[in-house]
Design an enzyme around this catalytic site. Structure first.
Site, short mmCIF file in Angstrom:
data_model
loop_
_atom_site.label_atom_id
_atom_site.label_comp_id
_atom_site.label_asym_id
_atom_site.label_seq_id
_atom_site.Cartn_x
_atom_site.Cartn_y
_atom_site.Cartn_z
N HIS A 1 48.74 43.66 36.43
CA HIS A 1 48.70 45.01 35.85
C HIS A 1 49.71 45.13 34.71
O HIS A 1 50.73 45.81 34.81
CB HIS A 1 48.96 46.06 36.93
CG HIS A 1 47.82 46.25 37.86
ND1 HIS A 1 47.78 45.71 39.13
CD2 HIS A 1 46.64 46.92 37.72
CE1 HIS A 1 46.63 46.04 39.73
NE2 HIS A 1 45.92 46.76 38.89
N ASN A 2 49.38 44.50 33.60
CA ASN A 2 50.22 44.54 32.40
C ASN A 2 49.36 44.97 31.22
O ASN A 2 48.20 45.36 31.39
CB ASN A 2 50.87 43.18 32.17
CG ASN A 2 49.83 42.05 32.25
OD1 ASN A 2 48.72 42.18 31.76
ND2 ASN A 2 50.21 40.93 32.88
N THR B 1 47.97 43.24 28.98
CA THR B 1 46.80 42.37 28.76
C THR B 1 45.61 42.90 29.57
O THR B 1 44.48 42.91 29.07
CB THR B 1 47.12 40.92 29.17
OG1 THR B 1 48.25 40.47 28.42
CG2 THR B 1 45.93 40.02 28.89
N HIS C 1 45.06 53.67 31.32
CA HIS C 1 44.64 53.86 32.71
C HIS C 1 45.59 53.25 33.73
O HIS C 1 45.58 53.65 34.91
CB HIS C 1 43.22 53.30 32.92
CG HIS C 1 43.17 51.83 33.17
ND1 HIS C 1 43.30 50.90 32.16
CD2 HIS C 1 43.03 51.12 34.32
CE1 HIS C 1 43.22 49.69 32.66
NE2 HIS C 1 43.07 49.78 33.98
N GLN D 1 37.93 36.22 46.60
CA GLN D 1 37.03 36.57 45.50
C GLN D 1 35.60 36.81 45.99
O GLN D 1 34.92 37.74 45.54
CB GLN D 1 37.05 35.47 44.45
CG GLN D 1 38.32 35.42 43.64
CD GLN D 1 38.55 36.70 42.84
OE1 GLN D 1 37.74 37.09 42.01
NE2 GLN D 1 39.67 37.36 43.10
#
Length: 763
Positions: A491-492, A494, A531, A712
């Protein structure tokens, strides 16, 4: 999830209800000979769901307790036959008349053929127990309520003073109510099974009126207007007629409902919305006559004789005088009217239906997993709950408060024309879905959001729309990016740039462009940019468990998403140098602000299925119905679906949700990199939870034991596939779906080889 529900041979049961419904179906009886972690898990789940829970240790006390309280759900321990005979206890309970609508679940060690048709494979995980209760409630109760409401709805039709006629999709008459018989002079038996064209028509209608009506309703649209009907005695009667197509199974028209009111009779109670209850999906078979496709309800209705209608008269008068009539209000008014002349059992059933209809969670998700999959169970528990875990008494664990950090200065603003050639070259294909965001991350020294934002906002003319200088936009992008934590593995900025890229890509799809206005596009780009601003790299569950300042501030509800939206506007409006909104008109700002907030809040996962279900039911299904009925070329009908204010909101929510978690739909190398980054962030959270003595909300994300391929696979199965199927059906995204299929096969291949890493070992 470890449970698997089978059809109940004893009939559909009302089960139990989530506490949000506030209705009395919440009595649970637990029958466990001894206290253990499994019984404690269900006790905790009942407490969290606000269900009344009784515990019995012996078959005798269980039967005595059931006879006294008539529980809606009975959970019997069937793991240890030496304690008591669970099957014998089940038979004893079923022998009681009041058990007809009781769900009985056996807790078993593994799936075996047994007497019990509802079985729960032993799993003491508290969230698994809680999800099981919710799945029972959402699956069984709602279906049962529809069936139980059937008699009452037919009662409403029978008592309606308007003439109501129901026909099949082939326009064969299936039902007429007593008012129809009275007004038109026919008996029901003279009409049931006949085609509409067999009934005499009045010559007073215009020659092309019937063709106009049929053309309209076959496209799935309502028709309302003046129509002359011919009575049995040959007289013509002028009526205000409303014909509503009813969409049923498969999204196809299954019935037409015609409500007719003579124009010279203005005192009759209107009952226009009765039609909505007659989709074949919820018809009870006991209402079907043996005649061709008919619906016979005479034997199911009766008039109240206990004065209950007088008891409700004054309140009903007030309700019918209301002028604010949303669709749900109309439905509620009809049911209220039906209660006036209904016997007490029907009236009581309708009271419960009204409780359900008045809830704000009509599209609530069905929490619970389909398979015995701890990865999925942990993802649900970690991403879709408030994270609170009971310890003892009413206390929760709290940790040291962690304040968020704001930037102390702004860097020198960059211009689009000043972007270095190396970075500009990296962004040349930014309009392609296969754009490599990690190349841009490296080229910009972990500042991709500012550079990509400048290019995408320029491409969409955001500065022109907001009437703001490019320098203001540059400063805003820089200060927003500075508030993302570069220390987070996932959560950066990028990730924010990646979501912005996906948002811009989706905004260029034809269906999306048809649906949204320029202000919607600007709102979507801004929402994508902000966001996750100031995301701490921990989930909402962690913050709630830790008693963080943000969790306290936002009452453990959408904590991070509320913070992202609020901080974004604080940062933007506190300094004119980066206030991109300062030159737009007040009302336009309020509209834009509301759209941005709504989209950011839509990224919260607790309402994931609610947003997806609303999108499918309000947009995809109507569009599919138009296409199946030959209305795909009816631009006006398609436009009405795409551009209604409510549906535009749903499109924007779906767009940012898909952009936010689109990693499995990226090219494989990008998908693998994102999987590694999110896993590392979850590993770090698990490490910190263990250090601080907090509940571990996602135990499978232990860096020493976690299988990344399994995680995943579970994420794709549970969250991604259905959502992107729906989004692809709307926006046409074959390349994304191909990537998703390839990536799923890749993770499956690793899992089948029992590999836990991101990539197979070198040959």
């Amino acid at each position: 999830m470890e449970s698997q529900l089978h059809d109940d041979l004893h009939g559909t049961s009302p089960g139990l209800c989530n506490k949000s419904f506030q209705i009395p179906f919440n009595n649970v009886l637990l029958v466990f000979a001894k206290e253990d972690s499994q019984s404690n898990g269900f006790c905790w789940a009942c407490e969290k769901a606000n269900f009344r829970c009784s515990m019995a240790r012996t078959p005798e006390s269980a039967l005595e307790c059931f006879l006294e309280k008539h529980h809606d759900l009975v959970i019997i321990d069937h793991r240890h036959s030496r304690h008591f005979d669970a099957e014998a206890l089940c038979r004893s309970i079923r022998a009681v008349n009041s058990s007809e609508n009781t769900v009985i679940v056996a807790v078993v060690k593994r799936y075996v053929i047994s007497f019990f048709l509802f079985r729960y494979v032993e799993n003491a995980n508290m969230m698994a127990c809680y999800n099981e209760l919710l799945q029972l409630e959402h699956g069984e109760v709602r279906a049962q309520f529809k069936l139980r409401a059937g008699n009452a709805i037919f009662t409403a039709l029978e008592q309606s003073q308007e003439a109501i006629e129901i026909t099949s999709e082939d326009q064969v008459i299936q039902y007429v109510n007593p008012a129809y018989e009275s007004i038109m002079g026919y008996q029901q038996g003279e009409l049931i099974g006949k085609e509409i064209i067999e009934v005499p028509k009045s010559e007073k209608n215009k020659p092309d009126l019937l063709e106009t009506i049929n053309s309209c309703i076959r496209k799935g649209k309502e028709w309302q207007g003046i129509y002359y009907a011919k009575k049995k005695n040959g007289d013509s009667i002028q009526q205000n007629v409303k014909i509503t197509p009813v969409i049923g199974q498969g999204g196809k028209i299954r019935h037409y409902v015609s409500i007719n009111r003579p124009l010279n009779d203005n005192n009759k109670v209107r009952c226009v919305s009765s039609c909505v209850f007659f989709s074949p999906d919820i018809q009870s078979s006991k209402h079907k006559d043996r005649r061709k496709g008919s619906l016979d309800v005479r034997s199911t209705t009766s008039r109240g004789s206990d004065g209950s209608s007088q008891r409700r008269h004054s309140s009903m008068a007030r309700i019918h005088s209301m002028t604010i009539e949303a669709p749900i209000t109309k439905v509620i008014n009809i049911i209220n009217a039906a209660q006036e002349s209904s016997p007490m059992p029907v009236a009581e059933a309708l009271d419960r239906v009204l409780e359900i209809l008045r809830t704000t969670e009509l599209y609530s998700p069905q929490l619970g997993t389909k398979d015995e999959d701890p990865h999925t169970n942990d993802l649900v528990g970690g991403l879709m709950t408030d994270g609170l875990r009971r310890l003892s008494g009413n206390e929760y664990i709290f940790s040291t408060k962690q304040p968020h950090h704001l930037p102390s200065h702004l860097t020198t603003p960059l211009s689009l024309s000043d972007i270095p050639p190396r970075i500009a070259q990296t962004m040349e294909n930014e309009d392609s879905w296969d754009f490599d965001i990690f190349n841009l991350e490296a080229a910009t020294l972990k500042r991709p959001l500012t550079y990509l934002g400048l290019k995408i906002f320029s491409r969409f003319g955001v500065c022109e729309f907001l009437n703001c200088p490019e320098a203001t936009l540059r400063s805003w992008l820089q200060v927003i990016e500075a508030n993302y934590h570069s220390s987070n593995s996932y959560h950066n900025s990028t990730h924010a740039a990646d979501v912005l890229h996906a948002t811009a890509y989706f905004l260029c799809k034809e269906r999306v462009k048809q649906s949204l206005d320029p202000i919607d596009e600007v709102a979507a780009l801004i929402a994508a940019t902000v966001h996750d601003v100031d995301h701490p790299g921990r989930t909402n569950s962690f913050l709630c468990n830790a008693g963080s300042e943000l969790a306290i501030l936002y009452n453990d509800t959408a904590v991070l998403e509320s913070h992202h939206a609020a901080l974004a506007f604080q940062i933007t409006t506190r300094d004119d140098k980066c206030n991109i909104f300062k030159n737009i008109e007040r009302n336009e700002y309020r509209t834009l602000r509301q759209a941005i907030i709504d989209m950011v809040l839509a990224t919260e996962m607790t309402k994931h299925f609610e947003h997806v279900n609303k999108f499918v039911n309000s947009i995809n299904k109507p569009l599919a119905a138009l296409e199946e009925n030959g209305g795909n070329n009816d631009e006006e009908s398609v436009k009405s679906v795409l551009t209604s204010p409510e549906n535009r909101i749903l499109v924007k929510r779906m767009l940012i949700k898909c952009a936010d978690i689109s990693n499995p739909c990226r090219p494989q190398e990008l998908c693998i990199e994102w999987a590694g980054r999110i896993s590392e962030e979850y590993f770090a959270q698990t490490d910190e939870e263990k250090r601080q003595g907090l509940p571990v909300v996602m135990p499978v994300f232990d860096r020493n034991t976690c299988s990344i391929p399994k995680s995943q696979i579970s994420f794709i199965d549970y969250f991604i596939t259905d959502m992107f199927d729906a989004w692809d059906a709307f926006a046409d995204l074959p390349n994304l779906m191909q990537h998703l299929d390839n990536n799923f096969k890749y993770w499956k291949g690793l899992d089948e080889r029992k590999l836990h890493s991101l990539r197979p070992p070198p040959e």
